[in-house]
Design an enzyme around this catalytic site. Sequence first.
Site, PDB file in Angstrom:
ATOM      1  N   ARG A 184       0.861  -1.186   0.000  1.00 16.98           N
ATOM      2  CA  ARG A 184       0.000   0.000   0.000  1.00 16.98           C
ATOM      3  C   ARG A 184       0.896   1.234   0.000  1.00 16.98           C
ATOM      4  O   ARG A 184       1.725   1.421   0.886  1.00 16.98           O
ATOM      5  CB  ARG A 184      -0.884   0.010   1.245  1.00 16.98           C
ATOM      6  CG  ARG A 184      -1.558   1.335   1.464  1.00 16.98           C
ATOM      7  CD  ARG A 184      -2.139   1.469   2.861  1.00 16.98           C
ATOM      8  NE  ARG A 184      -2.304   2.858   3.191  1.00 16.98           N
ATOM      9  CZ  ARG A 184      -2.022   3.404   4.362  1.00 16.98           C
ATOM     10  NH1 ARG A 184      -1.554   2.661   5.348  1.00 16.98           N
ATOM     11  NH2 ARG A 184      -2.201   4.675   4.556  1.00 16.98           N
ATOM     12  N   HIS A 233      -2.719  10.763   1.361  1.00 13.64           N
ATOM     13  CA  HIS A 233      -2.039  10.567   2.640  1.00 13.64           C
ATOM     14  C   HIS A 233      -1.378  11.894   3.014  1.00 13.64           C
ATOM     15  O   HIS A 233      -0.151  11.996   3.099  1.00 13.64           O
ATOM     16  CB  HIS A 233      -1.044   9.408   2.551  1.00 13.64           C
ATOM     17  CG  HIS A 233      -0.646   8.829   3.877  1.00 13.64           C
ATOM     18  ND1 HIS A 233      -0.704   7.486   4.164  1.00 13.64           N
ATOM     19  CD2 HIS A 233      -0.159   9.407   4.996  1.00 13.64           C
ATOM     20  CE1 HIS A 233      -0.272   7.266   5.399  1.00 13.64           C
ATOM     21  NE2 HIS A 233       0.074   8.428   5.921  1.00 13.64           N
ATOM     22  N   GLU A 275      -6.643   8.283   7.296  1.00 19.43           N
ATOM     23  CA  GLU A 275      -6.810   8.917   8.601  1.00 19.43           C
ATOM     24  C   GLU A 275      -7.319  10.362   8.543  1.00 19.43           C
ATOM     25  O   GLU A 275      -6.616  11.295   8.971  1.00 19.43           O
ATOM     26  CB  GLU A 275      -5.488   8.878   9.366  1.00 19.43           C
ATOM     27  CG  GLU A 275      -4.945   7.488   9.583  1.00 19.43           C
ATOM     28  CD  GLU A 275      -3.705   7.470  10.494  1.00 19.43           C
ATOM     29  OE1 GLU A 275      -3.177   8.543  10.808  1.00 19.43           O
ATOM     30  OE2 GLU A 275      -3.288   6.375  10.886  1.00 19.43           O
ATOM     31  N   ASN A 322      -6.050   1.645  10.874  1.00 14.00           N
ATOM     32  CA  ASN A 322      -4.698   1.889  11.374  1.00 14.00           C
ATOM     33  C   ASN A 322      -4.775   1.882  12.886  1.00 14.00           C
ATOM     34  O   ASN A 322      -5.550   2.636  13.476  1.00 14.00           O
ATOM     35  CB  ASN A 322      -4.180   3.244  10.894  1.00 14.00           C
ATOM     36  CG  ASN A 322      -3.898   3.262   9.392  1.00 14.00           C
ATOM     37  OD1 ASN A 322      -4.020   2.237   8.714  1.00 14.00           O
ATOM     38  ND2 ASN A 322      -3.513   4.407   8.889  1.00 14.00           N
ATOM     39  N   TYR A 367      -2.557   1.917  16.534  1.00 11.97           N
ATOM     40  CA  TYR A 367      -1.311   2.047  17.300  1.00 11.97           C
ATOM     41  C   TYR A 367      -1.531   1.903  18.804  1.00 11.97           C
ATOM     42  O   TYR A 367      -0.667   1.388  19.494  1.00 11.97           O
ATOM     43  CB  TYR A 367      -0.633   3.385  16.977  1.00 11.97           C
ATOM     44  CG  TYR A 367      -0.105   3.401  15.555  1.00 11.97           C
ATOM     45  CD1 TYR A 367       1.121   2.833  15.248  1.00 11.97           C
ATOM     46  CD2 TYR A 367      -0.869   3.921  14.511  1.00 11.97           C
ATOM     47  CE1 TYR A 367       1.598   2.793  13.949  1.00 11.97           C
ATOM     48  CE2 TYR A 367      -0.397   3.890  13.197  1.00 11.97           C
ATOM     49  CZ  TYR A 367       0.830   3.324  12.921  1.00 11.97           C
ATOM     50  OH  TYR A 367       1.294   3.270  11.641  1.00 11.97           O
ATOM     51  N   GLU A 413      -2.284  -0.344   8.990  1.00  8.62           N
ATOM     52  CA  GLU A 413      -1.050   0.123   9.631  1.00  8.62           C
ATOM     53  C   GLU A 413      -1.018  -0.401  11.055  1.00  8.62           C
ATOM     54  O   GLU A 413      -2.017  -0.328  11.777  1.00  8.62           O
ATOM     55  CB  GLU A 413      -0.974   1.659   9.722  1.00  8.62           C
ATOM     56  CG  GLU A 413      -0.639   2.370   8.445  1.00  8.62           C
ATOM     57  CD  GLU A 413      -0.476   3.881   8.629  1.00  8.62           C
ATOM     58  OE1 GLU A 413      -0.085   4.317   9.740  1.00  8.62           O
ATOM     59  OE2 GLU A 413      -0.733   4.608   7.665  1.00  8.62           O
TER      60      GLU A 413
HETATM   61  C1  FCB Z   1       0.004   7.086  11.130  1.00 13.39           C
HETATM   62  C2  FCB Z   1       0.261   7.644   9.751  1.00 13.39           C
HETATM   63  C3  FCB Z   1       1.560   7.179   9.142  1.00 13.39           C
HETATM   64  C4  FCB Z   1       2.665   7.110  10.165  1.00 13.39           C
HETATM   65  C5  FCB Z   1       2.233   6.353  11.394  1.00 13.39           C
HETATM   66  C6  FCB Z   1       3.300   6.199  12.445  1.00 13.39           C
HETATM   67  O1  FCB Z   1      -0.879   7.914  11.815  1.00 13.39           O
HETATM   68  O2  FCB Z   1      -0.783   7.283   8.877  1.00 13.39           O
HETATM   69  O3  FCB Z   1       1.861   8.010   8.066  1.00 13.39           O
HETATM   70  O4  FCB Z   1       3.101   8.374  10.453  1.00 13.39           O
HETATM   71  O5  FCB Z   1       1.119   6.997  11.956  1.00 13.39           O
END
Ligand code: FCB
Length: 466
Positions: free
Chosen positions: A100, A144, A189, A313, A315, A373
Site C-alpha cells: 500500500r 495521505h 486517517e 490503522n 497504534y 497500519e
Molecule cells: C500514522 C500515519 C503514518 C505514520 C504512522 C506512524 O498515523 O498514517 O503516516 O506516520 O502513523
Amino acid sequence: MDRRDLLKAGAAGVAGTLLGALPAGAEPSAFPPGFLWGTSTSAYQVEGRGDRRADSIWDVFCRLPGTIADHSNGDIACDHYHRYPEDIALMARAGLKAYRFSISWPRVLPEGTGQPDAKGLDFYSRLVDTALKAGIEPWVCLYHWDLPQALQDRGGWGERAIAGWFADYARLMARHLGDRVTRWIMLNEPSVVAVMGHGLGEHAPGFRSRAKMFAAMHHQNLAQGRALSALRAAGGGRFRLGTILSLQPVRPGGGLDANRPAAAMWDALWNRAFLDPLFHGHYPALIEPFAAPLVQPGDLAEIRQPIDFLGVNYYGPMYQRADPAGIIGTNWGAMPADMKKTAMGWPVDPSALVELLVELRDRYGNPTIYVTENGAFYRDRTGSDGRVDDRARIAYLRDHIAACRRALAHGVDLRGYFIWTILDNFEWAHGYTARFGIVQVNRATMERTPKESYDWFGAVARANAA
Ligand code: FCB
C-alpha cells in the site's frame, strides 16, 4: 544457532510456535488461507522530490520554524522515487503480497486540478508494474496528507469545492492505473488531518481552529463519498474500494469517572465522526451541533457509501480528560502508570485492538477489515557485526499479530495485516527522529539494512502464506 535462526526455525514450523505464548483466548492455530500480509508507506514520507513535484502543504509546513523536530523535510526522504525497485525487492524477499502506497497529488496534478504531469503519472505506472512483476498487489491510497499547496491556496479542506477536485483527481488516477490496480483507498486517517492539521496545528497546514477542524472533517467525508461513487462508476465492478481510519479506543484520563464525558467526546470526534456518516449516514449526536452548519441537503446520502473494505490503522488507545480550554473541552489525559510505552510514548495495548475490532463488528455490520497500519518506534541497537537488533519491535508486532488472531476467533472479518512500515522514513513532525521501519535507511548513503524484525516479520508472512 543464534536468536535470528531460532526465530526462523520457529516460523518454518507452525505459526503458533513462532508467535510464542499467546494471551489466554481461543486463538486459531494459524491465519486463514488468503490472509494478506503487506506493508504500507506514504508518498511524502518516502519518495523525495524525484524529478519534479509541485509543493504540497507539507513542503510548506516544513519550512516554517519550529514545526519539525529535526528541522528536516521530505525533499529526499528515502529516495523511494528512484530506489523503488530495490524496496519492492525487499518486500518480495520478505514474502509480502501487498504494497500500500499513496499517490502524491501534487506530483500528478501540480495545480491540484487541470493539467496532469505526464512524468508524475509515469512514475506511479512504473511503480505498479514493478510491484505486479514481483507478485505484490498494489494498493493505491489517493490521499495521505500531502495536499497540493495550490489547492490550499484556494481553501484546502476548508473549502467545500474540494469534494469535486478530489473526485476528478480520483478519476484521473483510475484512468491511468485502473487497468492494473483494483484496490483503491480514498483517504488515510481523516481524523488526523482534521484534528492535528486544522485543530491543534501540529501537522500541515498548521491551523489551530475549531471551525477549520470541523470543516476539514465534513469536507473530507464528502470528498470521500464523491470519490467512492466516481470510482465505482469508473471501475465497472472490477475495483475494490475502501478507506482508512485511525481508530483508537478512548479511555478516561487517570481512570477517573469524572473524565468519562471527555473520553466520550473525544471518541465522537476521533472515531465516530468518520465511522457513523460512512456506515450509518449521520454524525454522532455529540458532533451534530458542530457539523450542522456545514451539512447541506444530500451530503449525508453522498457520504454514506457501501465499501468493499475498511482499513484500520491501529497504534494504541487514547486517554482524555476534561479541560475547558481544550479544542472541544477535552485534553490529553494520564494513562495508567504501569502502561508499557513505545519510544514515541504511545501506549502498548494489543487487547484494545481486539476490543476495537469486535466493536466494529457489532456496530457497523461486520465490515471486511484490513489492518492497514500497525507498528512501532523503538530505538534500535546496531551491533558490532552490523546487525540491527530491534527485539522490542518484534515483541510489539508479535503481540499485535496475536491480537489479530484473537479478533478472527471472535468472528471479525479481518482479511490482512499491513505493517507500518518497511523503511525508516520521514515521520511528520518528528522528522527522521522517529523510526518505524523494519529496514534501516542510512540518511547519508540511503543504504538499506534489514533489521531483525524484517526477518521475523517475513517469517510470519511466509509461514502463514496461502
Ligand atoms: C500514522 C500515519 C503514518 C505514520 C504512522 C506512524 O498515523 O498514517 O503516516 O506516520 O502513523
